[in-house]
Design an enzyme around this catalytic site. Sequence first.
Site, PDB file in Angstrom:
ATOM      1  N   HIS A  93      -8.463   1.225  -4.168  1.00 35.95           N
ATOM      2  CA  HIS A  93      -9.439   1.058  -3.083  1.00 35.95           C
ATOM      3  C   HIS A  93     -10.092   2.408  -2.803  1.00 35.95           C
ATOM      4  O   HIS A  93      -9.461   3.298  -2.233  1.00 35.95           O
ATOM      5  CB  HIS A  93      -8.699   0.517  -1.850  1.00 35.95           C
ATOM      6  CG  HIS A  93      -9.560   0.309  -0.660  1.00 35.95           C
ATOM      7  ND1 HIS A  93      -9.025   0.085   0.603  1.00 35.95           N
ATOM      8  CD2 HIS A  93     -10.912   0.286  -0.497  1.00 35.95           C
ATOM      9  CE1 HIS A  93     -10.006  -0.064   1.468  1.00 35.95           C
ATOM     10  NE2 HIS A  93     -11.160   0.065   0.831  1.00 35.95           N
TER      11      HIS A  93
ATOM     12  N   MET B 246      -8.858   8.286  -0.415  1.00 33.62           N
ATOM     13  CA  MET B 246      -9.693   8.741   0.701  1.00 33.62           C
ATOM     14  C   MET B 246     -10.108  10.192   0.470  1.00 33.62           C
ATOM     15  O   MET B 246      -9.311  11.000  -0.007  1.00 33.62           O
ATOM     16  CB  MET B 246      -8.924   8.624   2.015  1.00 33.62           C
ATOM     17  CG  MET B 246      -8.358   7.246   2.296  1.00 33.62           C
ATOM     18  SD  MET B 246      -7.446   7.203   3.850  1.00 33.62           S
ATOM     19  CE  MET B 246      -6.641   5.608   3.720  1.00 33.62           C
TER      20      MET B 246
ATOM     21  N   SER C   4       0.846  -1.197   0.000  1.00 31.72           N
ATOM     22  CA  SER C   4       0.000   0.000   0.000  1.00 31.72           C
ATOM     23  C   SER C   4       0.876   1.240   0.000  1.00 31.72           C
ATOM     24  O   SER C   4       1.642   1.479   0.943  1.00 31.72           O
ATOM     25  CB  SER C   4      -0.899   0.014   1.232  1.00 31.72           C
ATOM     26  OG  SER C   4      -1.551   1.265   1.342  1.00 31.72           O
TER      27      SER C   4
ATOM     28  N   ASP D 186      -6.740  -6.080   4.527  1.00 28.04           N
ATOM     29  CA  ASP D 186      -6.003  -4.819   4.603  1.00 28.04           C
ATOM     30  C   ASP D 186      -6.089  -4.294   6.027  1.00 28.04           C
ATOM     31  O   ASP D 186      -7.178  -4.035   6.536  1.00 28.04           O
ATOM     32  CB  ASP D 186      -6.633  -3.819   3.625  1.00 28.04           C
ATOM     33  CG  ASP D 186      -5.904  -2.485   3.576  1.00 28.04           C
ATOM     34  OD1 ASP D 186      -4.905  -2.311   4.280  1.00 28.04           O
ATOM     35  OD2 ASP D 186      -6.357  -1.601   2.813  1.00 28.04           O
TER      36      ASP D 186
ATOM     37  N   MET E 274     -12.147   4.611  -0.807  1.00 22.28           N
ATOM     38  CA  MET E 274     -12.764   4.879   0.493  1.00 22.28           C
ATOM     39  C   MET E 274     -13.371   6.277   0.429  1.00 22.28           C
ATOM     40  O   MET E 274     -12.902   7.221   1.064  1.00 22.28           O
ATOM     41  CB  MET E 274     -11.723   4.756   1.611  1.00 22.28           C
ATOM     42  CG  MET E 274     -11.339   3.317   1.888  1.00 22.28           C
ATOM     43  SD  MET E 274     -10.025   3.158   3.114  1.00 22.28           S
ATOM     44  CE  MET E 274      -8.603   3.254   2.039  1.00 22.28           C
TER      45      MET E 274
ATOM     46  N   HIS F  77      -1.318  -1.446  -4.198  1.00 21.31           N
ATOM     47  CA  HIS F  77      -2.567  -1.054  -3.564  1.00 21.31           C
ATOM     48  C   HIS F  77      -2.576   0.458  -3.385  1.00 21.31           C
ATOM     49  O   HIS F  77      -1.662   1.034  -2.799  1.00 21.31           O
ATOM     50  CB  HIS F  77      -2.716  -1.743  -2.213  1.00 21.31           C
ATOM     51  CG  HIS F  77      -4.069  -1.576  -1.599  1.00 21.31           C
ATOM     52  ND1 HIS F  77      -5.155  -2.340  -1.972  1.00 21.31           N
ATOM     53  CD2 HIS F  77      -4.522  -0.728  -0.644  1.00 21.31           C
ATOM     54  CE1 HIS F  77      -6.209  -1.984  -1.266  1.00 21.31           C
ATOM     55  NE2 HIS F  77      -5.857  -0.994  -0.458  1.00 21.31           N
TER      56      HIS F  77
ATOM     57  N   MET G 273     -11.686  -5.477   5.567  1.00 18.50           N
ATOM     58  CA  MET G 273     -10.785  -4.631   6.341  1.00 18.50           C
ATOM     59  C   MET G 273     -10.509  -5.276   7.698  1.00 18.50           C
ATOM     60  O   MET G 273     -11.420  -5.729   8.388  1.00 18.50           O
ATOM     61  CB  MET G 273     -11.401  -3.255   6.555  1.00 18.50           C
ATOM     62  CG  MET G 273     -11.627  -2.457   5.284  1.00 18.50           C
ATOM     63  SD  MET G 273     -10.096  -2.069   4.396  1.00 18.50           S
ATOM     64  CE  MET G 273      -9.223  -1.058   5.607  1.00 18.50           C
TER      65      MET G 273
ATOM     66  N   ASP H 124      -4.772   3.527  -1.942  1.00 20.86           N
ATOM     67  CA  ASP H 124      -5.877   3.936  -1.077  1.00 20.86           C
ATOM     68  C   ASP H 124      -6.313   5.351  -1.424  1.00 20.86           C
ATOM     69  O   ASP H 124      -5.532   6.299  -1.317  1.00 20.86           O
ATOM     70  CB  ASP H 124      -5.452   3.881   0.396  1.00 20.86           C
ATOM     71  CG  ASP H 124      -5.299   2.458   0.896  1.00 20.86           C
ATOM     72  OD1 ASP H 124      -6.260   1.687   0.756  1.00 20.86           O
ATOM     73  OD2 ASP H 124      -4.226   2.117   1.438  1.00 20.86           O
TER      74      ASP H 124
END
Length: 215
Positions: free
Chosen positions: A70, A41, A12, A174, A72, A37, A141, A39
């Site tokens: 991913h 957000m 990540s 994760d 979020m 990965h 998660m 993330d």
Amino acid sequence: MTNKISLKVAPSILACDFGRLKDEIHAVEQAGADMLHIDVMDGHFVDNITIGPQVVAAVRKYTSMAFDVHLMIEHPKKYLQPFIDAGSNIITVHQEAEKNLDSILATLDASGVKKGVSLRPATHLDELGGRENDFDMILLMTVNPGFGGQSFMAEVLPKIQKLRSYYTGDIEVDGGINAETAHAVIGAGATVLVAGTYIFRSPDYKKAIASLKRS
């Protein structure tokens, strides 16, 4: 979807040195990472803010690794196309952020991007409404999403085991993944390990990734 599943490690970049992002990506690729990965957000669905599709597009030219993106974020449907266009290979949305998964599935199917759905630790598998096998990957998660470096939540292990009892695709985990917790989640049925701090805070990325695969 394929029933042939092998263990994959996805570093990540949330934990990497963003001042050396290109070099960090090359380093984990050379160290044996299977995918990257990413993330995303938005400061609403979770408290933290990270990156957008422009960064994904900028780093896409530096590696052939699959981008495991991913989301979020709130209203993920609104942002699917920009992340598809940026070069994502897998896009995962949170079930808690998008109750109408049909529209997500249709957009991703049309684009050829693999389909992922994620659940927070407290969200029950039943919330997927029996749609599990419509997805190529399900991300469970093992910390509450939003920030890296959190401790692994062992109470999620039975959830992984239950999902594996009837789901044929990749199960990604994760949060708090290291050599010890990797052993536990693999035993429960996980096939994709996301690790940020454990890899990017290690003095030797290759050894860190190898230790996860040995688990």
